[in-house]
Design a protein around this motif. Sequence first.
Motif, PDB file in Angstrom:
ATOM      1  N   GLY A   1      21.643  38.679  -8.146  1.00  0.00           N
ATOM      2  CA  GLY A   1      21.510  37.105  -7.882  1.00  0.00           C
ATOM      3  C   GLY A   1      22.841  36.587  -7.634  1.00  0.00           C
ATOM      4  N   VAL A   2      24.003  37.327  -7.596  1.00  0.00           N
ATOM      5  CA  VAL A   2      25.273  36.811  -7.584  1.00  0.00           C
ATOM      6  C   VAL A   2      25.848  37.141  -6.186  1.00  0.00           C
ATOM      7  CG1 VAL A   2      25.690  36.361 -10.055  1.00  0.00           C
ATOM      8  CG2 VAL A   2      26.444  38.535  -8.699  1.00  0.00           C
ATOM      9  N   ASP A   3      25.090  37.970  -5.616  1.00  0.00           N
ATOM     10  CA  ASP A   3      25.834  38.437  -4.316  1.00  0.00           C
ATOM     11  C   ASP A   3      26.227  37.077  -3.388  1.00  0.00           C
ATOM     12  OD1 ASP A   3      25.587  40.897  -5.166  1.00  0.00           O
ATOM     13  OD2 ASP A   3      23.599  41.383  -4.083  1.00  0.00           O
ATOM     14  N   HIS A   4      25.277  36.449  -3.227  1.00  0.00           N
ATOM     15  CA  HIS A   4      25.599  35.140  -2.310  1.00  0.00           C
ATOM     16  C   HIS A   4      26.705  34.418  -2.584  1.00  0.00           C
ATOM     17  CE1 HIS A   4      23.326  32.997  -5.486  1.00  0.00           C
ATOM     18  NE2 HIS A   4      23.973  31.994  -5.095  1.00  0.00           N
ATOM     19  N   LEU A   5      27.158  34.474  -4.174  1.00  0.00           N
ATOM     20  CA  LEU A   5      28.485  33.612  -4.497  1.00  0.00           C
ATOM     21  C   LEU A   5      29.693  34.278  -3.831  1.00  0.00           C
ATOM     22  CD1 LEU A   5      27.528  33.680  -8.297  1.00  0.00           C
ATOM     23  CD2 LEU A   5      27.287  31.626  -6.325  1.00  0.00           C
ATOM     24  N   PHE A   6      29.884  35.439  -3.606  1.00  0.00           N
ATOM     25  CA  PHE A   6      31.054  36.431  -3.196  1.00  0.00           C
ATOM     26  C   PHE A   6      30.902  36.298  -1.805  1.00  0.00           C
ATOM     27  CE2 PHE A   6      30.417  37.770  -7.450  1.00  0.00           C
ATOM     28  CZ  PHE A   6      31.560  37.520  -8.021  1.00  0.00           C
ATOM     29  N   CYS A   7      29.979  35.746  -0.950  1.00  0.00           N
ATOM     30  CA  CYS A   7      29.991  35.719   0.287  1.00  0.00           C
ATOM     31  C   CYS A   7      31.167  34.715   0.966  1.00  0.00           C
ATOM     32  CB  CYS A   7      28.659  35.415   1.150  1.00  0.00           C
ATOM     33  SG  CYS A   7      27.383  36.463   0.854  1.00  0.00           S
ATOM     34  N   ASP A   8      31.569  33.700   0.382  1.00  0.00           N
ATOM     35  CA  ASP A   8      32.466  32.877   0.936  1.00  0.00           C
ATOM     36  C   ASP A   8      34.099  33.404   0.491  1.00  0.00           C
ATOM     37  OD1 ASP A   8      32.404  32.113  -1.590  1.00  0.00           O
ATOM     38  OD2 ASP A   8      31.673  30.163  -1.241  1.00  0.00           O
ATOM     39  N   ASP A   9      34.960  32.540   0.756  1.00  0.00           N
ATOM     40  CA  ASP A   9      36.334  32.701   0.351  1.00  0.00           C
ATOM     41  C   ASP A   9      36.684  32.083  -1.070  1.00  0.00           C
ATOM     42  OD1 ASP A   9      36.835  34.066   2.808  1.00  0.00           O
ATOM     43  OD2 ASP A   9      37.426  32.049   3.626  1.00  0.00           O
ATOM     44  N   ALA A  10      35.640  31.879  -1.846  1.00  0.00           N
ATOM     45  CA  ALA A  10      35.935  31.192  -3.200  1.00  0.00           C
ATOM     46  C   ALA A  10      36.515  32.320  -4.032  1.00  0.00           C
ATOM     47  CB  ALA A  10      34.808  30.538  -3.785  1.00  0.00           C
ATOM     48  N   SER A  11      37.531  32.002  -4.807  1.00  0.00           N
ATOM     49  CA  SER A  11      37.841  32.683  -5.772  1.00  0.00           C
ATOM     50  C   SER A  11      37.175  32.429  -7.331  1.00  0.00           C
ATOM     51  CB  SER A  11      39.644  32.649  -5.959  1.00  0.00           C
ATOM     52  OG  SER A  11      40.132  33.503  -6.786  1.00  0.00           O
ATOM     53  N   TRP A  12      36.689  33.590  -7.760  1.00  0.00           N
ATOM     54  CA  TRP A  12      35.927  33.402  -9.046  1.00  0.00           C
ATOM     55  C   TRP A  12      36.652  33.980 -10.108  1.00  0.00           C
ATOM     56  CZ3 TRP A  12      31.626  30.546  -9.293  1.00  0.00           C
ATOM     57  CH2 TRP A  12      30.852  29.939  -8.170  1.00  0.00           C
ATOM     58  N   SER A  13      36.722  33.449 -11.261  1.00  0.00           N
ATOM     59  CA  SER A  13      37.029  34.021 -12.562  1.00  0.00           C
ATOM     60  C   SER A  13      35.726  34.286 -13.250  1.00  0.00           C
ATOM     61  CB  SER A  13      38.118  33.041 -13.188  1.00  0.00           C
ATOM     62  OG  SER A  13      39.270  32.851 -12.284  1.00  0.00           O
ATOM     63  N   LEU A  14      36.277  35.464 -14.057  1.00  0.00           N
ATOM     64  CA  LEU A  14      35.074  35.942 -15.115  1.00  0.00           C
ATOM     65  C   LEU A  14      35.436  35.792 -16.728  1.00  0.00           C
ATOM     66  CD1 LEU A  14      32.379  37.275 -15.212  1.00  0.00           C
ATOM     67  CD2 LEU A  14      33.637  39.450 -15.410  1.00  0.00           C
ATOM     68  N   TYR A  15      34.579  35.048 -17.560  1.00  0.00           N
ATOM     69  CA  TYR A  15      35.028  35.015 -18.606  1.00  0.00           C
ATOM     70  C   TYR A  15      33.783  35.184 -19.529  1.00  0.00           C
ATOM     71  CZ  TYR A  15      38.203  31.094 -16.783  1.00  0.00           C
ATOM     72  OH  TYR A  15      39.088  30.766 -16.359  1.00  0.00           O
ATOM     73  N   ASP A  16      34.122  35.451 -20.944  1.00  0.00           N
ATOM     74  CA  ASP A  16      33.030  35.822 -21.946  1.00  0.00           C
ATOM     75  C   ASP A  16      32.608  34.446 -22.424  1.00  0.00           C
ATOM     76  OD1 ASP A  16      34.996  35.081 -23.771  1.00  0.00           O
ATOM     77  OD2 ASP A  16      35.104  37.285 -24.456  1.00  0.00           O
ATOM     78  N   LEU A  17      31.601  34.685 -23.426  1.00  0.00           N
ATOM     79  CA  LEU A  17      31.184  33.251 -23.878  1.00  0.00           C
ATOM     80  C   LEU A  17      31.999  32.614 -25.039  1.00  0.00           C
ATOM     81  CD1 LEU A  17      27.306  33.982 -24.282  1.00  0.00           C
ATOM     82  CD2 LEU A  17      28.685  32.371 -22.529  1.00  0.00           C
ATOM     83  N   ALA A  18      33.054  33.484 -25.262  1.00  0.00           N
ATOM     84  CA  ALA A  18      34.244  32.846 -26.302  1.00  0.00           C
ATOM     85  C   ALA A  18      35.412  31.937 -25.535  1.00  0.00           C
ATOM     86  CB  ALA A  18      34.619  33.911 -27.127  1.00  0.00           C
ATOM     87  N   GLY A  19      35.086  32.375 -23.871  1.00  0.00           N
ATOM     88  CA  GLY A  19      36.173  31.498 -23.343  1.00  0.00           C
ATOM     89  C   GLY A  19      37.411  32.576 -22.855  1.00  0.00           C
ATOM     90  N   ARG A  20      37.242  33.503 -23.365  1.00  0.00           N
ATOM     91  CA  ARG A  20      38.292  34.610 -22.771  1.00  0.00           C
ATOM     92  C   ARG A  20      38.348  35.035 -21.505  1.00  0.00           C
ATOM     93  NH1 ARG A  20      37.301  37.036 -28.476  1.00  0.00           N
ATOM     94  NH2 ARG A  20      35.428  37.810 -27.259  1.00  0.00           N
ATOM     95  N   VAL A  21      39.338  34.926 -20.587  1.00  0.00           N
ATOM     96  CA  VAL A  21      39.301  35.479 -19.283  1.00  0.00           C
ATOM     97  C   VAL A  21      39.115  37.204 -19.292  1.00  0.00           C
ATOM     98  CG1 VAL A  21      40.697  35.682 -17.204  1.00  0.00           C
ATOM     99  CG2 VAL A  21      40.792  33.805 -18.548  1.00  0.00           C
ATOM    100  N   LEU A  22      38.235  37.641 -18.663  1.00  0.00           N
ATOM    101  CA  LEU A  22      38.025  39.032 -18.482  1.00  0.00           C
ATOM    102  C   LEU A  22      38.425  39.563 -17.225  1.00  0.00           C
ATOM    103  CD1 LEU A  22      34.305  39.095 -19.538  1.00  0.00           C
ATOM    104  CD2 LEU A  22      36.499  39.580 -20.976  1.00  0.00           C
ATOM    105  N   LYS A  23      38.365  38.625 -16.087  1.00  0.00           N
ATOM    106  CA  LYS A  23      39.049  38.994 -14.857  1.00  0.00           C
ATOM    107  C   LYS A  23      39.207  37.785 -13.923  1.00  0.00           C
ATOM    108  CE  LYS A  23      39.611  42.148 -11.359  1.00  0.00           C
ATOM    109  NZ  LYS A  23      40.654  43.020 -11.437  1.00  0.00           N
ATOM    110  N   MET A  24      40.410  37.521 -13.462  1.00  0.00           N
ATOM    111  CA  MET A  24      40.886  36.719 -12.572  1.00  0.00           C
ATOM    112  C   MET A  24      40.557  37.040 -11.206  1.00  0.00           C
ATOM    113  SD  MET A  24      41.843  33.942 -14.304  1.00  0.00           S
ATOM    114  CE  MET A  24      42.580  33.065 -13.231  1.00  0.00           C
ATOM    115  N   ASN A  25      40.141  36.220 -10.052  1.00  0.00           N
ATOM    116  CA  ASN A  25      40.077  36.732  -8.857  1.00  0.00           C
ATOM    117  C   ASN A  25      39.024  37.826  -8.791  1.00  0.00           C
ATOM    118  OD1 ASN A  25      41.873  34.931  -7.399  1.00  0.00           O
ATOM    119  ND2 ASN A  25      43.574  36.280  -8.118  1.00  0.00           N
TER     120      ASN A  25
END
Length: 70
Positions: A18-42
């Motif tokens: 369901g997230v494949d379409h989010l990575f089709c453009d040039d947007a840079s996504w950051s991934l967080y857990d529910l506690a707000g900790r960054v798991l992965k930048m870009n």
Amino acid sequence: LGDVYKRQGQSVVTGISGVDHLFCDDASWSLYDLAGRVLKMNAAREDLDSLLPGVYVLRNETRMMKINIR
């Protein structure tokens, strides 16, 4: 799997596909857990494959989305 739906004003994506379409453009996504900790930048689409089942947050400059990995 891969369904996107609205719940209380938030987009919720179930399943990895369901997230494949989010990575089709040039947007840079950051991934967080529910506690707000960054798991992965870009984060790349491939980074989601290694996640344990659970709820995570994807965020870029203009959008924020909860994803549910099953």
